[in-house]
Design a protein around this motif. Structure first.
Motif, PDB file in Angstrom:
ATOM      1  N   LEU A 158       1.530  20.618   2.889  1.00  0.00           N
ATOM      2  CA  LEU A 158       0.219  19.904   2.801  1.00  0.00           C
ATOM      3  C   LEU A 158      -0.872  20.005   3.196  1.00  0.00           C
ATOM      4  N   LEU A 159      -2.178  19.269   2.504  1.00  0.00           N
ATOM      5  CA  LEU A 159      -3.544  19.439   2.768  1.00  0.00           C
ATOM      6  C   LEU A 159      -3.786  18.480   3.862  1.00  0.00           C
ATOM      7  N   GLN A 160      -4.904  18.651   4.546  1.00  0.00           N
ATOM      8  CA  GLN A 160      -5.621  17.454   5.646  1.00  0.00           C
ATOM      9  C   GLN A 160      -5.465  16.372   5.126  1.00  0.00           C
ATOM     10  N   PRO A 161      -4.762  15.048   5.676  1.00  0.00           N
ATOM     11  CA  PRO A 161      -5.143  13.787   5.114  1.00  0.00           C
ATOM     12  C   PRO A 161      -6.344  13.311   5.423  1.00  0.00           C
TER      13      PRO A 161
ATOM     14  N   LEU B 170       0.935  -1.094  -0.066  1.00  0.00           N
ATOM     15  CA  LEU B 170       0.117   0.068   0.067  1.00  0.00           C
ATOM     16  C   LEU B 170       0.922   1.420  -0.003  1.00  0.00           C
ATOM     17  N   MET B 171       0.797   2.064  -1.027  1.00  0.00           N
ATOM     18  CA  MET B 171       1.673   3.277  -0.993  1.00  0.00           C
ATOM     19  C   MET B 171       0.588   4.524  -0.884  1.00  0.00           C
ATOM     20  N   ILE B 172       1.125   5.340  -0.024  1.00  0.00           N
ATOM     21  CA  ILE B 172       0.512   6.666   0.462  1.00  0.00           C
ATOM     22  C   ILE B 172       1.505   7.698   0.021  1.00  0.00           C
ATOM     23  N   SER B 173       0.898   8.854  -0.597  1.00  0.00           N
ATOM     24  CA  SER B 173       1.930   9.912  -0.953  1.00  0.00           C
ATOM     25  C   SER B 173       1.072  11.326  -1.033  1.00  0.00           C
ATOM     26  N   ASN B 174       1.783  12.415  -0.812  1.00  0.00           N
ATOM     27  CA  ASN B 174       1.064  13.649  -1.048  1.00  0.00           C
ATOM     28  C   ASN B 174       1.126  13.770  -2.633  1.00  0.00           C
ATOM     29  N   HIS B 175       0.297  14.821  -3.082  1.00  0.00           N
ATOM     30  CA  HIS B 175      -0.274  14.923  -4.208  1.00  0.00           C
ATOM     31  C   HIS B 175       0.011  16.359  -4.786  1.00  0.00           C
ATOM     32  N   LEU B 176       0.676  16.756  -5.992  1.00  0.00           N
ATOM     33  CA  LEU B 176       1.019  17.946  -6.446  1.00  0.00           C
ATOM     34  C   LEU B 176       0.725  18.221  -7.749  1.00  0.00           C
ATOM     35  N   SER B 177       0.401  17.192  -8.502  1.00  0.00           N
ATOM     36  CA  SER B 177       0.591  17.575  -9.861  1.00  0.00           C
ATOM     37  C   SER B 177       0.313  16.279 -10.780  1.00  0.00           C
ATOM     38  N   TRP B 178      -0.166  16.575 -11.988  1.00  0.00           N
ATOM     39  CA  TRP B 178      -0.435  15.296 -12.825  1.00  0.00           C
ATOM     40  C   TRP B 178       1.092  14.364 -13.137  1.00  0.00           C
ATOM     41  N   THR B 179       2.197  15.274 -12.760  1.00  0.00           N
ATOM     42  CA  THR B 179       3.485  14.735 -12.877  1.00  0.00           C
ATOM     43  C   THR B 179       3.739  13.533 -11.878  1.00  0.00           C
ATOM     44  N   ASP B 180       2.948  13.645 -10.774  1.00  0.00           N
ATOM     45  CA  ASP B 180       3.232  12.476  -9.817  1.00  0.00           C
ATOM     46  C   ASP B 180       3.061  11.038 -10.266  1.00  0.00           C
ATOM     47  N   ILE B 181       1.941  11.027 -11.098  1.00  0.00           N
ATOM     48  CA  ILE B 181       1.782   9.562 -11.555  1.00  0.00           C
ATOM     49  C   ILE B 181       2.906   9.306 -12.690  1.00  0.00           C
TER      50      ILE B 181
ATOM     51  N   THR C  68      -6.997  15.203  -3.373  1.00  0.00           N
ATOM     52  CA  THR C  68      -6.983  16.162  -4.352  1.00  0.00           C
ATOM     53  C   THR C  68      -5.539  16.843  -4.383  1.00  0.00           C
ATOM     54  N   ARG C  69      -5.270  17.429  -5.484  1.00  0.00           N
ATOM     55  CA  ARG C  69      -3.990  17.972  -5.648  1.00  0.00           C
ATOM     56  C   ARG C  69      -3.693  19.130  -4.711  1.00  0.00           C
ATOM     57  N   PHE C  70      -2.498  19.301  -4.361  1.00  0.00           N
ATOM     58  CA  PHE C  70      -2.312  20.511  -3.507  1.00  0.00           C
ATOM     59  C   PHE C  70      -2.167  21.710  -4.219  1.00  0.00           C
ATOM     60  N   THR C  71      -2.709  22.729  -3.663  1.00  0.00           N
ATOM     61  CA  THR C  71      -2.503  24.259  -4.196  1.00  0.00           C
ATOM     62  C   THR C  71      -2.886  25.200  -2.833  1.00  0.00           C
ATOM     63  N   ALA C  72      -2.126  26.423  -3.055  1.00  0.00           N
ATOM     64  CA  ALA C  72      -2.096  27.438  -1.907  1.00  0.00           C
ATOM     65  C   ALA C  72      -3.362  27.417  -1.373  1.00  0.00           C
ATOM     66  N   GLU C  73      -4.579  27.729  -2.469  1.00  0.00           N
ATOM     67  CA  GLU C  73      -5.697  28.313  -2.278  1.00  0.00           C
ATOM     68  C   GLU C  73      -6.277  27.001  -1.301  1.00  0.00           C
TER      69      GLU C  73
ATOM     70  N   THR D 143       7.683  24.413  -8.219  1.00  0.00           N
ATOM     71  CA  THR D 143       6.523  24.352  -7.401  1.00  0.00           C
ATOM     72  C   THR D 143       5.210  24.832  -8.230  1.00  0.00           C
ATOM     73  N   ASP D 144       5.157  25.892  -9.018  1.00  0.00           N
ATOM     74  CA  ASP D 144       3.933  26.445  -9.311  1.00  0.00           C
ATOM     75  C   ASP D 144       3.147  25.505 -10.508  1.00  0.00           C
ATOM     76  N   GLN D 145       3.890  25.092 -11.492  1.00  0.00           N
ATOM     77  CA  GLN D 145       3.485  24.254 -12.492  1.00  0.00           C
ATOM     78  C   GLN D 145       4.269  23.197 -13.194  1.00  0.00           C
ATOM     79  N   PRO D 146       4.688  22.209 -12.116  1.00  0.00           N
ATOM     80  CA  PRO D 146       5.517  21.021 -12.425  1.00  0.00           C
ATOM     81  C   PRO D 146       5.225  20.538 -13.735  1.00  0.00           C
TER      82      PRO D 146
END
Length: 294
Positions: free
Chosen positions: A198-201, A87-98, A181-186, A231-234
């Motif tokens: 990070l966002l709330q898990p 089982l893999m858990i990860s933070n999520h920033l972008s489509w690039t993550d996959i 969901t993907r992380f954004t500052a908003e 960081t803005d648009q990986p």
């Protein structure tokens, strides 16, 4: 101009690679569906996974082709093997993550299987290929919707169990983006979770998976991803040849009594599990802080 030219070339190559690999994967998926014979299904799954490996390998090559100065900083993958269930858990920033996860782990562990939004099923080539690879498609319901339609409660658990049942015969890595969901500052500002990077898990999704397959997972792979110079648009930067560094840090966590239990009926276990996940996320936030401040 060069960056936009690279974007067009690399995006075209990714689309061609996805279409080329998706067609045989879909064929194997249809064969499994039409001829539900266990040995044949296992063979088709193995062949489909090989084409997913080819897809990941070609994407890895495309990234290197257009990002000639890219540095990969990967730590902690040496103790894993291709014959286990993870089982893999990860933070999520972008489509690039996959693309990154598949590139880093394609030769180390079984090909990752992602929990996907229902809408992605309808993406040409990609959606049906993911269906053929037995990836779970999840419907997201708001709390307000569930109040109006209580019969929908528990459907994600049923979907998870059906999908995970398909993984019992073949070594598999199940990936869960715990933030949902993907992380954004908003999103971070709205959530007020108290994390810097990070966002709330969300504990429900990982609890679903552990409830369905917890006794089969050998370990939990905790992955921390970062693109500290982009960081803005990986995703866009990677396709335009502007990606400088990709950082992947891996921790291996045990599957023990601390994470196994009846999340849905045992309130004490639920509180303990949420505390465990919160501790994991706080340590991940500190790891990301160290990456970004070096």
């Amino acid at each position: 101009m060069l960056g936009y030219l690279l974007f067009i070339v690399s995006a075209s190559l990714v689309i061609i690679n996805t279409a080329f690999c998706s067609i045989p994967i879909l064929g194997f998926g249809l064969l499994k569906f039409l001829l539900p014979i266990k040995p044949l299904q296992r063979l088709c799954t193995s062949l489909a996974n090989r084409f997913m490996w080819l897809w990941a390998t070609c994407n890895h090559g495309i990234i290197h082709l257009v990002n000639r100065k890219l540095q990969w900083q990967v730590e902690g993958v040496d103790c894993l093997n291709k014959d286990g269930w993870y089982l893999m858990i990860s933070n999520h920033l972008s489509w690039t993550d996959i693309v990154v996860l598949c590139s880093v782990f394609k030769d180390t562990i079984p090909m990752p299987k992602f929990f996907l939004k229902q809408q992605l099923l309808y993406v040409p080539f990609l959606g049906m290929a993911c269906w053929a690879l037995d990836m779970p498609f999840m419907k997201r319901y708001s709390r307000e919707y569930l109040i109006r339609h209580p019969e929908k409660r528990g459907q994600d658990l049923a979907t998870t169990r059906r999908s995970c049942a398909k993984f019992k015969d073949t070594p598999t890595t199940v990936v869960n983006y715990v933030e949902g969901t993907r992380f954004t500052a908003e999103k971070q500002a709205r959530g007020r979770a108290g994390y810097e990077y990070l966002l709330q898990p969300k504990s429900g999704g990982i609890a679903y998976t552990l409830a369905a397959m917890g006794d089969q997972f050998e370990t939990i792979i905790d992955v921390t991803l970062a693109y500290p110079d982009n960081t803005d648009q990986p995703f866009k930067d990677a396709l335009m040849g502007k990606m400088n560094r990709i950082v992947v840090k891996v921790r291996v966590l045990p599957v023990d009594d601390q994470v196994l239990g009846d999340y849905f009926n045992d309130k004490r276990y639920k509180r303990d599990f949420q505390k465990w996940l919160g501790d994991v996320w706080r340590q991940k936030d500190q790891t990301l802080k160290d990456i970004h401040t070096k």
